[in-house]
Design a protein around this motif. Structure first.
Motif, PDB file in Angstrom:
ATOM      1  N   UNK A   1      -1.551  16.603  -7.080  1.00 52.59           N
ATOM      2  CA  UNK A   1      -1.701  16.834  -8.527  1.00 52.59           C
ATOM      3  C   UNK A   1      -0.857  18.044  -8.918  1.00 52.59           C
ATOM      4  N   UNK A   2       0.030  17.815  -9.884  1.00 52.28           N
ATOM      5  CA  UNK A   2       0.904  18.894 -10.344  1.00 52.28           C
ATOM      6  C   UNK A   2       0.282  19.476 -11.613  1.00 52.28           C
ATOM      7  N   UNK A   3       0.035  20.755 -11.589  1.00 48.33           N
ATOM      8  CA  UNK A   3      -0.555  21.435 -12.752  1.00 48.33           C
ATOM      9  C   UNK A   3       0.502  22.352 -13.363  1.00 48.33           C
ATOM     10  N   UNK A   4       0.721  22.179 -14.647  1.00 48.49           N
ATOM     11  CA  UNK A   4       1.642  23.075 -15.354  1.00 48.49           C
ATOM     12  C   UNK A   4       0.789  24.124 -16.068  1.00 48.49           C
ATOM     13  N   UNK A   5       0.907  25.376 -15.656  1.00 49.79           N
ATOM     14  CA  UNK A   5       0.022  26.409 -16.216  1.00 49.79           C
ATOM     15  C   UNK A   5       0.329  26.694 -17.688  1.00 49.79           C
ATOM     16  N   UNK A   6       1.536  26.350 -18.136  1.00 52.54           N
ATOM     17  CA  UNK A   6       1.877  26.606 -19.543  1.00 52.54           C
ATOM     18  C   UNK A   6       1.202  25.616 -20.473  1.00 52.54           C
ATOM     19  N   UNK A   7       1.261  24.359 -20.078  1.00 52.20           N
ATOM     20  CA  UNK A   7       0.676  23.322 -20.944  1.00 52.20           C
ATOM     21  C   UNK A   7      -0.707  22.890 -20.459  1.00 52.20           C
ATOM     22  N   UNK A   8      -1.083  23.323 -19.259  1.00 52.28           N
ATOM     23  CA  UNK A   8      -2.312  22.909 -18.584  1.00 52.28           C
ATOM     24  C   UNK A   8      -2.390  21.381 -18.486  1.00 52.28           C
ATOM     25  N   UNK A   9      -1.221  20.779 -18.328  1.00 49.23           N
ATOM     26  CA  UNK A   9      -1.206  19.333 -18.148  1.00 49.23           C
ATOM     27  C   UNK A   9      -1.298  19.022 -16.656  1.00 49.23           C
ATOM     28  N   UNK A  10      -1.933  17.901 -16.356  1.00 48.64           N
ATOM     29  CA  UNK A  10      -2.090  17.481 -14.969  1.00 48.64           C
ATOM     30  C   UNK A  10      -1.329  16.175 -14.757  1.00 48.64           C
ATOM     31  N   UNK A  11      -0.593  16.119 -13.674  1.00 53.34           N
ATOM     32  CA  UNK A  11       0.084  14.856 -13.333  1.00 53.34           C
ATOM     33  C   UNK A  11      -0.324  14.488 -11.915  1.00 53.34           C
ATOM     34  N   UNK A  12      -0.954  13.324 -11.766  1.00 47.78           N
ATOM     35  CA  UNK A  12      -1.403  12.894 -10.437  1.00 47.78           C
ATOM     36  C   UNK A  12      -0.376  11.947  -9.835  1.00 47.78           C
ATOM     37  N   UNK A  13       0.108  12.286  -8.652  1.00 46.33           N
ATOM     38  CA  UNK A  13       1.080  11.425  -7.972  1.00 46.33           C
ATOM     39  C   UNK A  13       0.444  10.907  -6.688  1.00 46.33           C
ATOM     40  N   UNK A  14       0.313   9.579  -6.567  1.00 43.98           N
ATOM     41  CA  UNK A  14      -0.271   9.062  -5.322  1.00 43.98           C
ATOM     42  C   UNK A  14       0.678   9.269  -4.151  1.00 43.98           C
ATOM     43  N   UNK A  15       0.125   9.638  -3.003  1.00 38.11           N
ATOM     44  CA  UNK A  15       0.993   9.841  -1.841  1.00 38.11           C
ATOM     45  C   UNK A  15       1.145   8.526  -1.094  1.00 38.11           C
ATOM     46  N   UNK A  16       1.967   8.545  -0.076  1.00 37.76           N
ATOM     47  CA  UNK A  16       2.138   7.337   0.739  1.00 37.76           C
ATOM     48  C   UNK A  16       1.369   7.488   2.043  1.00 37.76           C
ATOM     49  N   UNK A  17       0.303   8.303   1.967  1.00 36.41           N
ATOM     50  CA  UNK A  17      -0.441   8.601   3.203  1.00 36.41           C
ATOM     51  C   UNK A  17      -0.944   7.355   3.913  1.00 36.41           C
ATOM     52  N   UNK A  18      -1.506   6.470   3.119  1.00 28.11           N
ATOM     53  CA  UNK A  18      -2.063   5.264   3.739  1.00 28.11           C
ATOM     54  C   UNK A  18      -0.985   4.378   4.317  1.00 28.11           C
ATOM     55  N   UNK A  19       0.147   4.355   3.652  1.00 27.30           N
ATOM     56  CA  UNK A  19       1.186   3.402   4.031  1.00 27.30           C
ATOM     57  C   UNK A  19       2.062   3.878   5.174  1.00 27.30           C
ATOM     58  N   UNK A  20       2.443   5.138   5.152  1.00 25.99           N
ATOM     59  CA  UNK A  20       3.487   5.524   6.092  1.00 25.99           C
ATOM     60  C   UNK A  20       3.048   6.520   7.167  1.00 25.99           C
TER      61      UNK A  20
END
Lengths: 156, 267
Positions: free
Chosen positions: B27-46
């Motif tokens: 999860x990428x958090x931008x402290x300026x906008x306090x927006x959250x972006x969730x990026x799924x990893x490839x943990x299960x796959x690779x």
């Protein structure tokens, strides 16, 4: 930008060919613009409040989190408060689907995007409260019907 | 400041995962906008390469810090080489971890020297300006199209006579509603445009059946974005949902107008 740019080019050409008609069109547009100006100010305030309290991952997290009635209610709520272009939501929803979120709930979410509380001031300025309230209720009911049809199709 | 946090789920209330390498989300958090972006990893796959995938993601997203439970020395070396600070032994929820980190950073920069605000106050200030910025950019996003629509309405009112409109929308309720639903399905974009177009159409004497069907199908049916919807959810889902929504837009339009008539409401 292609669409507004094209309209401006049409106006430019029209000014060269028939200035009086171009002015008439501009005046008509100005009238429409004045009509939506005040509701637009409300829209901005509502957008600000929505952004202040609700974040996209929180919205997406609601879909598929619960099953049964609460899952449906969460999906309706998430669809209503979601903002931005629909295709921006596809990757997040696709991921939720892979993780087991029901397709019917995704359909409910997508259809409830037609209900936009932040844009209600503009809609009310044209159609009035009774119409907006009725259409909102029916749109939500319609999303449930769509979700049910998806659910039935999924079982077959 | 951007912070990447390894997380067990896609939302800010998810717990921070124990290992960066096996984390299902970043999860990428931008402290300026306090927006959250969730990026799924490839943990299960690779499997073993998943950790490096997350490291690459953090670098690509140009984050300033990575917060996690544990980070392997190799991954830490990669991140440090790019100037990214790695903080381990992080526990709790993603939002709490972000809040704690932003607070500690602001303190180390001497921002709290005179009157130390609480971490919640710091977040609130960030959130207010972030929400204002986001609302501004959302507004700017739809305004050009809306202005285009308003200008186009001016052109249409000048050049398209009521005769032409009554040739297209004949006053035959079922046919007009079908046409309205078709127009709404073809056009797409912010619903506010459909309200303005619908409202103006009403002013030209076009039936409320057609206008209502147009406004509903504008958002619920999307021919333009159908390929993207098929790619995301499969053709079966996308086709059934769009066809059902198209039919429903017509049914809802009829029910709406009939109820309004029964209530004696005239627009």
């Amino acid at each position: 930008m292609i669409f507004p740019g094209s309209v401006l080019i049409i106006y430019f050409v029209l000014f060269l060919l028939a200035q009086d008609r171009a002015m008439f069109a501009l005046k008509a547009s100005y009238g429409v613009f004045l009509r939506i100006l005040a509701p637009l100010a409300f829209v901005f305030i509502l957008m600000f409040l929505m952004n202040l309290f609700i974040k996209p991952p929180q919205i997406a997290g609601l879909i598929g989190k619960e099953s049964g009635v609460s899952g449906v209610l969460f999906s309706i709520g998430a669809g209503i408060v979601s903002t931005g272009p629909i295709f921006a939501w596809y990757p997040l929803l696709e991921e939720l689907k892979k993780r087991g979120a029901r397709e019917s709930l995704i359909a409910i979410f997508l259809n409830n995007r037609a209900v936009k509380p932040v844009l209600i001031p503009v809609m009310v300025s044209y159609f009035g409260w009774v119409y907006v309230a009725l259409l909102t209720a029916l749109t939500i009911l319609g999303s449930l019907a769509c979700g049910s049809i998806i659910s039935i199709a999924q079982r077959k | 400041m951007k912070i990447a946090i390894s997380a067990e789920g896609p939302d800010p209330e998810a717990t921070v995962s124990h290992r960066l390498g096996t984390s299902p989300y970043l999860i990428i958090v931008d402290s300026e906008t306090m927006s959250f972006e969730a990026i799924p990893s490839e943990a299960g796959a690779s499997g073993q390469h998943a950790g490096m995938h997350l490291v690459s993601l953090a670098i690509a997203k140009e984050v300033d810090a990575v917060l996690t439970g544990y980070c392997s020395p190799i991954a830490e070396n990669y991140l440090s080489a790019k100037g990214i600070r790695v903080v381990t032994d992080v526990t709790g929820t993603v939002s709490d971890a972000a809040e704690r980190y932003i607070h500690s950073e602001s303190q180390s920069l001497g921002m709290t020297a005179s009157s130390p605000p609480t971490s919640k106050a710091l977040l609130r200030k960030d959130t207010l300006s972030g929400s204002l910025k986001k609302s501004g950019s959302q507004f700017k996003g739809f305004l050009p199209i809306l202005i285009g629509v308003v200008l186009l309405i001016g052109l249409l009112s000048t050049f398209v006579s009521k005769d032409v409109l009554s040739f297209i929308f004949t006053g035959d309720a079922p046919l007009d509603t079908l046409l309205g639903a078709c127009f709404g399905s073809i056009f797409t974009g912010n619903p506010i445009n459909s309200y303005v177009i619908g409202g103006e159409m009403l002013g030209y004497g076009i039936s409320l059946f057609a206008v209502t069907a147009l406004m509903i199908s504008w958002v619920t049916v999307g021919i333009a974005q159908l390929p993207a919807e098929i790619m995301a959810f499969g053709s079966r889902f996308a086709l059934i949902r769009n066809i059902t929504s198209f039919v429903l837009s017509i049914i809802i339009a009829f029910i709406t107008v009939i109820i309004l008539n029964l209530l004696g409401v005239r627009l």
